[in-house]
Write a protein that holds these residues in place. Structure first.
Motif, short mmCIF file in Angstrom:
data_model
loop_
_atom_site.label_atom_id
_atom_site.label_comp_id
_atom_site.label_asym_id
_atom_site.label_seq_id
_atom_site.Cartn_x
_atom_site.Cartn_y
_atom_site.Cartn_z
N ARG A 205 -17.37 -36.00 -16.07
CA ARG A 205 -16.68 -36.67 -17.39
C ARG A 205 -17.02 -36.07 -18.58
O ARG A 205 -16.35 -35.96 -19.71
N GLU A 206 -18.38 -35.49 -18.67
CA GLU A 206 -18.81 -34.63 -19.91
C GLU A 206 -17.78 -33.37 -20.08
O GLU A 206 -17.54 -33.09 -21.21
N LEU A 207 -17.64 -32.70 -19.05
CA LEU A 207 -16.94 -31.25 -18.91
C LEU A 207 -15.30 -31.61 -18.89
O LEU A 207 -14.62 -30.59 -19.65
N PHE A 208 -15.04 -32.61 -18.57
CA PHE A 208 -13.39 -32.66 -18.27
C PHE A 208 -12.53 -32.39 -19.76
O PHE A 208 -11.48 -31.74 -19.54
N PRO A 209 -12.88 -33.14 -20.69
CA PRO A 209 -11.99 -32.98 -21.90
C PRO A 209 -11.82 -31.36 -22.46
O PRO A 209 -10.79 -30.89 -22.53
N GLY A 210 -12.97 -30.64 -22.50
CA GLY A 210 -13.02 -29.44 -22.97
C GLY A 210 -12.39 -28.42 -21.95
O GLY A 210 -11.68 -27.73 -22.21
N VAL A 211 -12.78 -28.81 -20.59
CA VAL A 211 -12.05 -27.95 -19.51
C VAL A 211 -10.53 -27.79 -19.65
O VAL A 211 -9.62 -27.15 -19.44
N PHE B 243 -10.95 -26.31 -33.69
CA PHE B 243 -11.63 -27.63 -34.45
C PHE B 243 -11.92 -28.22 -33.25
O PHE B 243 -12.99 -29.01 -33.41
N LEU B 244 -11.41 -28.09 -32.07
CA LEU B 244 -12.12 -28.83 -30.74
C LEU B 244 -13.54 -28.72 -30.25
O LEU B 244 -14.14 -29.42 -29.88
N SER B 245 -13.79 -27.29 -30.69
CA SER B 245 -15.23 -26.92 -30.03
C SER B 245 -16.49 -27.59 -30.99
O SER B 245 -17.38 -27.70 -30.57
N GLY B 246 -16.07 -28.18 -32.11
CA GLY B 246 -17.02 -28.76 -33.01
C GLY B 246 -17.12 -30.45 -32.81
O GLY B 246 -18.04 -31.16 -33.20
N GLU B 247 -16.05 -30.87 -32.06
CA GLU B 247 -16.05 -32.23 -31.63
C GLU B 247 -16.66 -32.74 -30.33
O GLU B 247 -16.52 -31.62 -29.31
N GLU B 248 -17.50 -33.64 -30.33
CA GLU B 248 -18.22 -33.93 -28.93
C GLU B 248 -17.54 -34.20 -27.71
O GLU B 248 -17.90 -33.70 -26.62
N PRO B 249 -16.19 -34.76 -27.83
CA PRO B 249 -15.69 -34.78 -26.14
C PRO B 249 -15.26 -33.51 -25.61
O PRO B 249 -15.41 -33.40 -24.47
N CYS B 250 -15.19 -32.49 -26.28
CA CYS B 250 -14.66 -31.27 -25.62
C CYS B 250 -15.67 -30.03 -26.13
O CYS B 250 -15.57 -29.17 -25.34
N LYS B 251 -16.67 -30.42 -26.67
CA LYS B 251 -17.58 -29.25 -26.61
C LYS B 251 -18.31 -28.59 -25.66
O LYS B 251 -18.26 -27.38 -25.50
N PHE B 252 -18.88 -29.62 -24.77
CA PHE B 252 -19.41 -29.02 -23.46
C PHE B 252 -18.65 -28.40 -22.45
O PHE B 252 -18.74 -27.37 -21.93
N GLY B 253 -17.34 -28.90 -22.23
CA GLY B 253 -16.29 -28.38 -21.39
C GLY B 253 -15.88 -26.92 -21.81
O GLY B 253 -15.84 -25.99 -21.24
#
Length: 331
Positions: free
Chosen positions: A9-15, A49-59
């Protein structure tokens, strides 16, 4: 099990964000005939801008690091030892000498120009081996550094642009010089940076030249393992490992690459599986390039100045002149 689900769940948005950018880059590359890595980088930077937001950062971080390594390992499914042996001694000589001299000279010149010597290794390796894929593989093997990602991005942009230029110019040069089929294929395969551009240049001349150019190019791809081993050994020997833990002497993805080359060479692996693995490698590399783009801002590339451009153009010109000289000498 719950830990795995939570990690997913943590990785899904960024991936997913990187996968969407990779799919768009692939479509644009096929439609416009331009390097897919360059499109992936540009789209990724547009989504910075997505890399600085929590939902996508880890993915995004996972894709730009871990999927990159898997993509490099799966490159081994493109090569067999029989392909290399079938070319004879002349292409092996040209590729081997060109590889050593291009990387060595790049490191020396980079140091003289005031850069970190590892930038010379990175750009020289990308020029001498297989363009953007080699840049990503070497970057993954090199120790952490505040400027490493910016250097990697610049190298990918530079080598992709130069690869497109050489794809157009080198076939005209080969015709102007009157190179025969074997020599022209060897020249194109030994000098153009990216695999796709080698294929485009070679088959634009003839089927035979395209076949030879592709095999010579794959021989250069096979040089990834010894060059990665040299890169890691050099950083360990010179104390350039940074503040983190010392990297292994041979990273797992380089071992995976070598193992897959060996397996693919046996002929036991069904062709659909090797083709699927090769395609998956491309997807992983394109997605990781998009992820790296998302972690970088355009203004960071603009500040690099003219000297890195001169270095990469010089590396490309040196490789072409050296390959032609070796082909003439060994004829």
């Amino acid at each position: 099990m719950s830990h795995i689900i939570a990690r997913g769940r943590e990785l899904f948005p960024g991936v997913i964000a990187c996968a969407v950018a990779a799919a768009a880059a692939t479509f644009l590359s096929q439609y416009y005939g331009a390097p897919v890595m360059l499109f992936a980088l540009m789209l990724g930077m547009a989504m910075n801008f997505l890399s600085g937001e929590e939902p996508c950062k880890f993915g995004i971080d996972f894709t730009s690091r871990q999927l990159l390594r898997w993509g490099v390992a799966l490159l081994g499914l493109r090569i067999t030892l029989d392909q290399v042996v079938a070319l004879g001694w002349q292409p092996v000589l040209v590729v081997g000498v060109s590889l050593v001299l291009t990387i060595g000279l790049s490191m020396v010149v980079a140091k003289l120009m005031g850069f970190n010597i590892l930038f010379g290794l990175l750009s020289g390796g990308a020029t001498a081996i297989c363009g953007a894929s080699a840049a990503l593989a070497l970057s993954a093997a090199l120790p952490p550094h505040p400027l490493k990602e910016r250097a990697t991005l610049f190298t990918v942009v530079g080598v992709s642009a130069l690869s497109t230029f050489t794809m157009i110019f080198y076939p005209m040069l080969a015709r102007a010089l009157g190179l025969d089929t074997q020599t022209a294929g060897t020249f194109l395969g030994a000098t153009i940076h990216d695999v796709a551009q080698v294929v485009g240049a070679g088959y634009s001349m003839s089927q035979e030249i395209g076949d030879t150019a592709t095999l010579v190019k794959l021989m250069r791809v096979a040089c990834l393992v010894p060059v990665i081993l040299f890169a890691v050994t050099f950083t360990r020997a010179t104390g350039r490992v940074g503040d983190g833990p010392r990297p292994p002497l041979l990273p797992w993805f380089a071992v995976g690459f070598a193992v897959l080359v060996a397996i693919n060479s046996t002929g036991w692996l069904p062709k659909p599986i090797s083709q699927a693995g090769s395609s998956l490698s491309t997807w992983f590399l394109v997605a990781s390039m998009a992820g790296i783009g998302m972690k970088t801002q355009l203004r960071e590339l603009v500040t690099v100045g003219l000297k890195p451009v001169v270095l990469m153009v010089g590396e490309t010109a040196f490789l072409a002149c050296l390959a032609l000289g070796l082909l003439r000498w060994s004829a």
